[in-house]
Design an enzyme around this catalytic site. Structure first.
Site, PDB file in Angstrom:
ATOM      1  N   LYS A  13       7.730  62.205  16.326  1.00 23.57           N
ATOM      2  CA  LYS A  13       6.669  63.112  16.819  1.00 23.57           C
ATOM      3  C   LYS A  13       5.882  63.914  15.606  1.00 23.57           C
ATOM      4  CE  LYS A  13      10.301  65.181  19.010  1.00 23.57           C
ATOM      5  NZ  LYS A  13      11.651  64.282  18.478  1.00 23.57           N
ATOM      6  N   ARG A  88      11.922  70.971  25.759  1.00 22.50           N
ATOM      7  CA  ARG A  88      13.177  70.007  25.920  1.00 22.50           C
ATOM      8  C   ARG A  88      14.204  70.170  27.232  1.00 22.50           C
ATOM      9  NH1 ARG A  88      13.162  69.696  20.001  1.00 22.50           N
ATOM     10  NH2 ARG A  88      14.825  68.224  19.410  1.00 22.50           N
ATOM     11  N   ARG A 127      15.725  59.446   6.304  1.00 21.33           N
ATOM     12  CA  ARG A 127      14.421  60.628   6.314  1.00 21.33           C
ATOM     13  C   ARG A 127      14.622  61.665   5.398  1.00 21.33           C
ATOM     14  NH1 ARG A 127      12.941  63.857  11.647  1.00 21.33           N
ATOM     15  NH2 ARG A 127      15.189  64.613  11.409  1.00 21.33           N
ATOM     16  N   ARG A 160      17.711  66.638   5.878  1.00 26.73           N
ATOM     17  CA  ARG A 160      18.190  67.526   6.941  1.00 26.73           C
ATOM     18  C   ARG A 160      19.638  67.716   7.216  1.00 26.73           C
ATOM     19  NH1 ARG A 160      13.745  67.493  11.699  1.00 26.73           N
ATOM     20  NH2 ARG A 160      15.512  67.607  12.956  1.00 26.73           N
ATOM     21  N   ARG A 171      22.616  64.351  19.052  1.00 27.52           N
ATOM     22  CA  ARG A 171      21.276  64.754  19.319  1.00 27.52           C
ATOM     23  C   ARG A 171      20.846  63.731  20.443  1.00 27.52           C
ATOM     24  NH1 ARG A 171      19.071  65.155  13.647  1.00 27.52           N
ATOM     25  NH2 ARG A 171      16.952  65.075  14.584  1.00 27.52           N
TER      26      ARG A 171
END
Ligand code: AP5
Length: 220
Positions: A13, A88, A127, A160, A171
């Site tokens: 996203k 969400r 990431r 992160r 998650r």
């Protein structure tokens, strides 16, 4: 142009939002980024949100709606915005509808980035994000030219806190339970376009732009 980017963690996203922004200069409103900045700065919002974010749970709706309402009233949102990671929950979506009515705005389109769990885990563990400009890299698919340094601004790249395998799994669970019902919600409102997010960035961007052109939301 007002669009929502919906999808599981790691669906891309944020990456797509940054690409759209290059051509159409409208702000990206990422509730995740707002919360991480507040945590970094140690504000009262950050203190309240920290334990939820770091464990992969959702921050309470009330807190999120307060952030969104304040943010959408800012001047740079006048000619449109992209919502990344919000809403969400069904409750957030309903409250967003009411807020849009109050602000006399409409949601133009919702893009759902559909992808598989194994791909998500691989992407998120690799990431890296820039601490200065927010650029997103992947050590496998789009690595930076120099280790730990952003190609665009020279900022430091970090992993992160919530990109650890056990938090990613949490998650994903939370996404399926609380966020996935939004796919039907926006389908019913005839606002949903599904994008195959297992495909590469070029393909996904082409599909999104094609839809935006069909809707006459962008020219080129
Ligand atoms: P948030 O920051 O919103 O995280 P998320 O939704 O889990 O999404 P991500 O940012 O992890 O993924 P992305 O889809 O943007 O993927 P990206 O483009 O980086 O939220 C974090 C936390 O904040 C939540 O857990 C919650 O606690 C809280 N929160 C936030 N909003 C909330 C709300 N509304 N209500 C309640 N709580 C809220 O891509 C991922 C990686 O994959 C990158 O490395 C990228 O380079 C790579 N990649 C992407 N696509 C591809 C591709 N097609 N091929 C190869 N590599 C790819």
């Amino acid at each position: 142009m007002i669009i929502i980017l919906l999808g599981p963690p790691g669906a891309g996203k944020g990456t797509i939002a940054n690409e759209i922004k290059k051509e159409n200069n409208i702000p990206i409103i990422s509730t995740g980024d707002i919360l991480r900045n507040a945590i970094k700065k140690g504000t009262s919002l950050g203190e309240e949100a920290q334990s939820y974010v770091n464990s992969g749970k959702l921050v309470p709706d009330l807190l999120i709606m307060k952030i969104i309402e304040e943010r959408l009233k800012e001047n740079d949102c006048k000619s449109g915005f992209m919502l990344d990671g919000f809403p969400r929950t069904i409750q957030q979506a309903k409250e967003l509808d009411l807020l849009m009515q109050r602000l006399k705005k409409i949601i133009d389109q919702v893009f759902y980035f559909e992808t598989s769990d194994n791909i998500i885990i691989e992407r998120l563990t690799d990431r890296r994000v820039c601490t200065k400009c927010g650029a997103i890299y992947n050590l496998n698919y789009n690595p930076p030219k120099r280790d730990n340094e952003c190609d665009k601004c020279g900022g430091k790249l970090i992993q992160r806190d919530d990109d650890k395998k056990e938090t990613i799994i949490k998650r994903l669970e939370v996404f399926k339970e609380e966020t996935l019902p939004l796919v039907d919600y926006y389908k019913k409102e005839k606002l949903l376009t599904t994008i195959d997010a297992d495909k590469d960035l070029k393909y996904r961007l082409k599909e999104v732009i094609k839809r935006l052109k069909d809707l006459k939301l962008v020219n080129n």
